[in-house]
Enzyme design. Sequence first.
Site, mmCIF file in Angstrom:
data_model
loop_
_atom_site.group_PDB
_atom_site.id
_atom_site.type_symbol
_atom_site.label_atom_id
_atom_site.label_comp_id
_atom_site.label_asym_id
_atom_site.label_seq_id
_atom_site.Cartn_x
_atom_site.Cartn_y
_atom_site.Cartn_z
ATOM 1 N N ASP A 1 0.677 -0.951 0.030
ATOM 2 C CA ASP A 1 -0.059 -0.008 -0.013
ATOM 3 C C ASP A 1 0.913 1.232 0.043
ATOM 4 O O ASP A 1 2.183 1.306 0.496
ATOM 5 C CB ASP A 1 -0.840 0.258 1.075
ATOM 6 C CG ASP A 1 -1.888 -1.108 1.229
ATOM 7 O OD1 ASP A 1 -1.794 -1.921 0.513
ATOM 8 O OD2 ASP A 1 -2.491 -1.094 2.479
ATOM 9 N N HIS B 1 3.811 -2.098 3.343
ATOM 10 C CA HIS B 1 3.744 -0.901 2.717
ATOM 11 C C HIS B 1 4.835 -0.416 1.854
ATOM 12 O O HIS B 1 6.193 -0.610 2.472
ATOM 13 C CB HIS B 1 3.492 -0.040 3.702
ATOM 14 C CG HIS B 1 2.123 0.184 4.500
ATOM 15 N ND1 HIS B 1 2.050 -1.044 5.204
ATOM 16 C CD2 HIS B 1 0.963 0.806 4.255
ATOM 17 C CE1 HIS B 1 0.506 -0.844 5.674
ATOM 18 N NE2 HIS B 1 0.235 0.068 5.082
HETATM 19 ZN ZN LIG Z 1 -2.446 3.240 3.247
#
Ligand SMILES: [Zn+2]
Length: 194
Positions: free
Chosen positions: A13, A161
């Site tokens: 992400d 992430h």
């Molecule tokens: Zn995020």
Amino acid sequence: MFRTGKAVYLTFDDGPIPEVTPQVLDILARYQVKATFFMVGENIDKHPEVFEQVVAAGHSIGNHTYNHLKGWDCSTDDYLSNVAQCNKAIFTHHPSIYIPVLFRPPYGKATFSQRLALHREGYRLIYWDVLTRDYEATRTPEAMLKQIQRETRPGSIINFHDSLKSNERMLTVLPQAIEWLQRKGYRLEVIGER
Ligand SMILES: [Zn+2]
């Protein structure tokens, strides 16, 4: 929706950013595995060349709003237009790409009305079941690996992430996690459109 068997899904992400995303792509290429990237629209606009690298490598792209909007802080109309703005960024920089239907709400938070509206527009909401919390400064790669080993099941969606906050920890644990998953017989696949 998902194929049966021992498939698991790596997801990243908050990118794409030049400091981290290309290093993730290198690791994925080294192990010949594919992943799904939930991208922030404004990062795509800032770093279209990094976005292109992800697309060219054959990974799946999902929408993560235009500027990492928290659903609970805004109206459904504002949320939907922010999501649409992210798709516009994707389409502007790569007109031949499909319009993503995969959507992951930032923070995993969207109101019922927002989720319903997204569903009506044809989006598939994708959350996760293994949250590595790679963005936490106190997390160690060892703890993250142990958690992945403990929590991963066939069909699991693992959340990483490609962000500055997660950088070192995530890049350290990622090859170890992939090696462990492959040793255990898991196939690492992209989350498909349908
Ligand atoms: Zn995020």
